[in-house]
Design an enzyme around this catalytic site. Structure first.
Site, PDB file in Angstrom:
ATOM      1  N   GLU A  90       0.827  -1.214   0.000  1.00  0.00           N
ATOM      2  CA  GLU A  90       0.000   0.000   0.000  1.00  0.00           C
ATOM      3  C   GLU A  90       0.860   1.261   0.000  1.00  0.00           C
ATOM      4  OE1 GLU A  90      -3.096   0.006  -0.676  1.00  0.00           O
ATOM      5  OE2 GLU A  90      -3.229  -2.169  -0.551  1.00  0.00           O
TER       6      GLU A  90
ATOM      7  N   ASP B 259      -4.806  -4.894  -9.277  1.00  0.00           N
ATOM      8  CA  ASP B 259      -3.989  -3.826  -9.854  1.00  0.00           C
ATOM      9  C   ASP B 259      -3.571  -4.207 -11.273  1.00  0.00           C
ATOM     10  OD1 ASP B 259      -4.076  -2.657  -7.335  1.00  0.00           O
ATOM     11  OD2 ASP B 259      -2.169  -3.535  -6.711  1.00  0.00           O
TER      12      ASP B 259
ATOM     13  N   HIS C  27       1.961   2.033  -3.515  1.00  0.00           N
ATOM     14  CA  HIS C  27       0.950   2.779  -4.284  1.00  0.00           C
ATOM     15  C   HIS C  27       0.980   4.260  -3.909  1.00  0.00           C
ATOM     16  CE1 HIS C  27      -1.160  -0.517  -6.134  1.00  0.00           C
ATOM     17  NE2 HIS C  27      -1.566  -1.053  -5.004  1.00  0.00           N
TER      18      HIS C  27
HETATM   19 ZN    ZN Z   1      -2.560  -2.864  -4.839  1.00  0.00          ZN
END
Ligand code: ZN
Length: 278
Positions: free
Chosen positions: A80, A156, A83
């Protein structure tokens, strides 16, 4: 208008959180926020109630009974943070409202909520590549830190593939393929016929599209990897703090990123210029 709001409710901030919401979505948000305020016995609906309601709607129901093991938690934290860090580092990418490793919804072990500052109808090639880089940031962080990859990036990768294929086949954004659309007009093949029979280009072209799409994604992935490598310090610190406090707000993320920004500013600039990407 029907509900009483607290003095700290910032309409501008609320508007940014709800970009793309329909009227019905906004009505749902307001109801939900009022319910949350009632549940905690408040007289007025506060900003935190709106935020909680928005998160609820955006990311699905919080699954508080789901517990991750320590090694999974670590992977999710880096994923995370990957990202978030890519989103915060690339110009034109959405801002990050919040990053969290609290599992919520089906198939989501953590989440990063982007905050779009405007509704977008047109996007440039660079912006689409940046969006792909943000999506690949999770997988790239796992690879960089653990030297291996997990199944956590499935969603993703699906989105990245959709963007890359659209760039190649619909938007004519791959030089080698020219400004040509390779998408057949929407039509269903007659029953019993192979859908590929209506493919308006040769097998050779199909193979070329496949390999150019792979090249595009590989190039963006490598760029994402080197961006994270150059900002490893922020990645480490962000992930460590995520593990400790589970959630980082936009303000906390910005403090983190800016504190380490000076040292790699030059590198950062290079990353922002698509032409500088090999
Ligand atoms: Zn992800």
């Amino acid at each position: 208008k029907r509900i009483r709001t607290g003095p700290a409710v910032d309409m501008g901030n609320l508007a940014e959180l709800t970009v793309g919401f329909t009227g019905a979505d906004i009505a749902k948000l307001v109801n939900e926020a009022a319910l949350i305020a009632t549940r905690r016995g408040a007289e007025a609906v506060d900003m935190s109630d709106f935020m909680a309601a928005a998160e609820h709607i955006l990311a699905g129901l919080k699954k508080s009974n789901r517990v991750l093991g320590p090694s999974e938690r670590r992977i999710v934290a880096y994923h995370e943070m990957g990202h978030a860090l890519v989103a915060l580092s690339l110009s034109g990418a959405d801002r990050v409202h919040k990053v969290s490793i609290i599992p919520r919804g089906v198939g989501s072990l953590g989440y990063t909520i982007p905050r779009a500052s405007e509704d977008r109808f047109l996007m440039t090639r660079e912006e689409l590549e940046n969006r792909m880089a943000v999506l690949l940031g999770g997988r790239a962080a796992e690879r960089l830190v653990f030297g291996t990859i997990s199944t956590g990036a499935a969603d993703d990768l699906q989105k990245v593939t959709d963007i890359a294929r659209s760039m190649a086949m619909r938007y004519g954004m791959i030089e080698e393929l020219g400004p040509i659309t390779y998408e057949p007009e929407a039509q269903t093949p007659p029953p019993g016929r192979d859908p590929r029979a209506i493919q308006p280009y040769s097998e050779a072209t199909a193979r070329r599209i496949d390999s150019l799409v792979q090249e595009l994604v590989a190039r963006v992935f490598n760029r994402t990897l080197s961006l994270l490598r150059s900002r490893r310090e922020v990645l480490e610190e962000g992930a460590t703090r995520l593990l400790a406090q589970e959630t980082l707000t936009e303000e906390e993320l910005l403090v983190l990123v800016n504190r380490v920004r000076g040292s790699d500013a030059e590198m950062h600039e290079k990353q922002l210029t698509p032409a500088a990407v090999a």
